[in-house]
Design a protein around this motif. Structure first.
Motif, PDB file in Angstrom:
ATOM      1  N   HIS A  41      50.583  15.488 -16.705  1.00  0.00           N
ATOM      2  CA  HIS A  41      50.437  16.808 -17.350  1.00  0.00           C
ATOM      3  C   HIS A  41      51.376  17.775 -16.655  1.00  0.00           C
ATOM      4  O   HIS A  41      52.071  17.388 -15.717  1.00  0.00           O
ATOM      5  N   HIS A  70      51.034  20.623 -14.786  1.00  0.00           N
ATOM      6  CA  HIS A  70      50.747  21.427 -13.597  1.00  0.00           C
ATOM      7  C   HIS A  70      51.678  21.109 -12.435  1.00  0.00           C
ATOM      8  O   HIS A  70      52.043  19.950 -12.211  1.00  0.00           O
ATOM      9  N   ASP A  75      51.396  20.834  -9.293  1.00  0.00           N
ATOM     10  CA  ASP A  75      51.070  19.900  -8.213  1.00  0.00           C
ATOM     11  C   ASP A  75      51.247  18.444  -8.655  1.00  0.00           C
ATOM     12  O   ASP A  75      50.992  17.516  -7.887  1.00  0.00           O
ATOM     13  N   HIS A  76      51.673  18.243  -9.910  1.00  0.00           N
ATOM     14  CA  HIS A  76      51.955  16.903 -10.443  1.00  0.00           C
ATOM     15  C   HIS A  76      53.408  16.750 -10.894  1.00  0.00           C
ATOM     16  O   HIS A  76      53.894  15.642 -11.047  1.00  0.00           O
ATOM     17  N   HIS A  78      42.048  17.997 -19.858  1.00  0.00           N
ATOM     18  CA  HIS A  78      42.383  18.895 -18.746  1.00  0.00           C
ATOM     19  C   HIS A  78      43.381  19.962 -19.227  1.00  0.00           C
ATOM     20  O   HIS A  78      43.296  21.130 -18.862  1.00  0.00           O
ATOM     21  N   ASP A 132      44.502  14.453 -14.282  1.00  0.00           N
ATOM     22  CA  ASP A 132      43.391  15.338 -13.908  1.00  0.00           C
ATOM     23  C   ASP A 132      42.262  15.334 -14.935  1.00  0.00           C
ATOM     24  O   ASP A 132      41.365  16.181 -14.882  1.00  0.00           O
TER      25      ASP A 132
END
Ligand code: ZN
Length: 321
Positions: A103, A105, A107-108, A183, A202
């Motif tokens: 996805h 975000h 942090d990914h 998510h 997530d």
């Protein structure tokens, strides 16, 4: 990594998403992480599939004779350490050929730019690219709200898919399948079909009540639908890599889904009784599930999440699965 613009891109995104990370194992200070101190821990999951933990979301890696495929890439400043950790396995000198994002975000996807610059091809669902291009707002629809700036061009996926895509490498079909409105609206779950491993992104996390990005098209209904579908179809002994937290099994996923369903029912019941959000918080209607309450998504924030998710208008989140 190469230009000031890139650095600015990851830096601002990583700061914004630090709030998301506070409850996760290995997370440091709120005011910014010293990436120079982060170490990459590598765990063999099954066969030639490994899990890498540093800062941010879990990375899955298929490492073999054809090269390397990774799922998610944490933060830009960690890209060199991730590359080194993969090389140190001593399995192949071939590069990371593909990065699949679960996805959008930060942090990914924070490492997308340096991995692209090093020659990897980034693959993601259509909505991941759209959201990276435009930036926007991430949040629960309530008190958790974060501005997400547009990502630099170098960080954008160059191959996107609507429903699913398969990477055929290292003797395995590595399949990414879109599950809408969980998510976020661009979630992909990644199946390593031969090794019997799945990366849930997530849609499944181990830090307590999950962050559901209602502002980015996520919903608890979609998250439940995705997890139920996946857990019904996977072999009982599948190894589950969560978006955050330790390698898990289907019982862990089922306990998570049960919590999502039970808490949703509690909030729906309160909605049906015409309770306001404030009343639900005052009456602590999620108290029976308080062991799931975390530093980032505590019971009040999860009530907000469920309330906005259950009262909001949602698209056809199961239309193509
Ligand atoms: Zn996320």
């Amino acid at each position: 990594m190469r230009t000031t613009r890139n650095k600015t891109g990851w830096h601002s995104r990583s700061i914004l998403f630090l709030a998301l990370l506070l409850t996760n194992a290995g997370v440091r200070a709120q005011q910014g992480t010293d990436f120079s101190k982060v170490q990459i821990k590598v765990t063999k999951v099954s066969g030639n599939i490994y899990m890498l933990e540093g800062e941010g979301g879990n990375i899955a890696a298929s490492v073999g004779e054809d090269g390397i495929v990774i799922v998610d890439d944490q933060y830009a400043p960690l890209a060199d350490k991730i590359q080194t950790a993969l090389k140190n396995l001593g399995i192949t000198d071939k590069p990371v050929r593909f990065v699949i994002n679960t996805h959008y975000h930060g942090d990914h996807t924070g490492g997308n730019a340096p991995f692209s610059s090093a020659g990897s091809t980034v693959i993601a669902q259509d909505n991941v690219r759209k959201r990276l291009v435009t930036g926007g707002v991430a949040g629960t629809g309530g008190s958790v709200k974060m501005d997400v700036p547009p990502a630099p061009k170098e960080a954008l996926p160059v191959i996107t898919f609507e429903h699913d895509v398969t990477v055929h490498l290292n003797g395995e079909d590595i399949r990414a399948l879109h599950f809408p409105a969980g998510h976020t609206d661009g979630d992909a779950i990644i199946f390593f079909t031969k090794n019997n491993v799945v990366h849930m992104g997530d849609d499944f996390v181990r830090y307590g009540f999950p962050f559901i990005d209602v502002e980015s098209g996520g919903s608890v209904q979609g998250m439940i639908a995705a997890m139920e579908k996946v857990s019904a179809e996977l072999p009982v002994d599948v190894k589950v890599i969560p978006g955050h937290g330790a390698v898990s099994n289907l019982d862990d996923v089922r306990a998570f889904v049960k919590m999502l369903k039970d808490t949703s029912a509690a909030v729906q019941n309160a909605i049906d009784k015409h309770q306001t959000l404030e009343q639900m918080k005052q009456e602590k209607i999620l108290d029976p599930w308080k062991k799931w309450s975390g530093e980032f998504i505590d019971s009040d924030k999860f009530i907000e999440t469920l309330y906005h998710s259950l009262t909001g208008t949602k698209g056809d989140f199961i239309k193509h699965n």
